[in-house]
Design a protein around this motif. Sequence first.
Motif, PDB file in Angstrom:
ATOM      1  N   UNK A   1       0.822  -1.211   0.000  1.00  0.00           N
ATOM      2  CA  UNK A   1       0.000   0.000   0.000  1.00  0.00           C
ATOM      3  C   UNK A   1       0.851   1.254   0.000  1.00  0.00           C
ATOM      4  N   UNK A   2       2.064   1.148  -0.538  1.00  0.00           N
ATOM      5  CA  UNK A   2       2.988   2.291  -0.599  1.00  0.00           C
ATOM      6  C   UNK A   2       3.592   2.358  -1.988  1.00  0.00           C
ATOM      7  N   UNK A   3       3.936   3.551  -2.416  1.00  0.00           N
ATOM      8  CA  UNK A   3       4.559   3.745  -3.719  1.00  0.00           C
ATOM      9  C   UNK A   3       6.073   3.779  -3.565  1.00  0.00           C
ATOM     10  N   UNK A   4       6.744   3.037  -4.426  1.00  0.00           N
ATOM     11  CA  UNK A   4       8.213   3.005  -4.404  1.00  0.00           C
ATOM     12  C   UNK A   4       8.775   4.216  -5.140  1.00  0.00           C
ATOM     13  N   UNK A   5       9.936   4.640  -4.720  1.00  0.00           N
ATOM     14  CA  UNK A   5      10.691   5.657  -5.449  1.00  0.00           C
ATOM     15  C   UNK A   5      11.646   4.890  -6.349  1.00  0.00           C
ATOM     16  N   UNK A   6      11.403   4.951  -7.652  1.00  0.00           N
ATOM     17  CA  UNK A   6      12.173   4.149  -8.607  1.00  0.00           C
ATOM     18  C   UNK A   6      13.229   5.004  -9.294  1.00  0.00           C
ATOM     19  N   UNK A   7      14.455   4.532  -9.236  1.00  0.00           N
ATOM     20  CA  UNK A   7      15.542   5.160  -9.980  1.00  0.00           C
ATOM     21  C   UNK A   7      16.052   4.140 -10.980  1.00  0.00           C
ATOM     22  N   UNK A   8      15.703   4.360 -12.240  1.00  0.00           N
ATOM     23  CA  UNK A   8      16.173   3.464 -13.303  1.00  0.00           C
ATOM     24  C   UNK A   8      17.558   3.912 -13.734  1.00  0.00           C
TER      25      UNK A   8
END
Length: 145
Positions: free
Chosen positions: A78-85
């Motif tokens: 129920x949480x949004x990830x911080x994505x660094x591609x």
Amino acid sequence: FTTKIMKGEPLKIFQGPSESELERDFTYIDDIIQGTVAAVDHISPSTKEEAMCKVFNLGNKDPVTVSYLVDCLERALGKTAIRHYMPMPPTGDVLRTSADVTLAGKELGYKPTTPLQEGINKFIAWYKEYYKNGLDKDMDEYVPM
């Protein structure tokens, strides 16, 4: 990834050539255990001189992108990830893994049955119970190499 998502820390997600997504054959532990026990039960009597050795691949056989894994974790937490591609490091990695479970299926009756989201949901339930009082010191301070 789970701990980083819970802490609000960014995830490093590597990409292949032309920003392609890496794919992995994520498999729920219960499916691997079923295959491992079946392999042990399949062992024929042997002696040191005549041991029967076989290799069985165990896995899910249906690779998904690492981004899809993160999607599943986000839904379960129920949480949004911080994505660094970012590009794959020069040391490289394989772009796609996929277990050929044909022999294990034929000889052991192995067939993975746990969909990724279901396995993630079970893992997150365990994770939240195990760390209900917060991460222990070793986990809280863990930094991957």
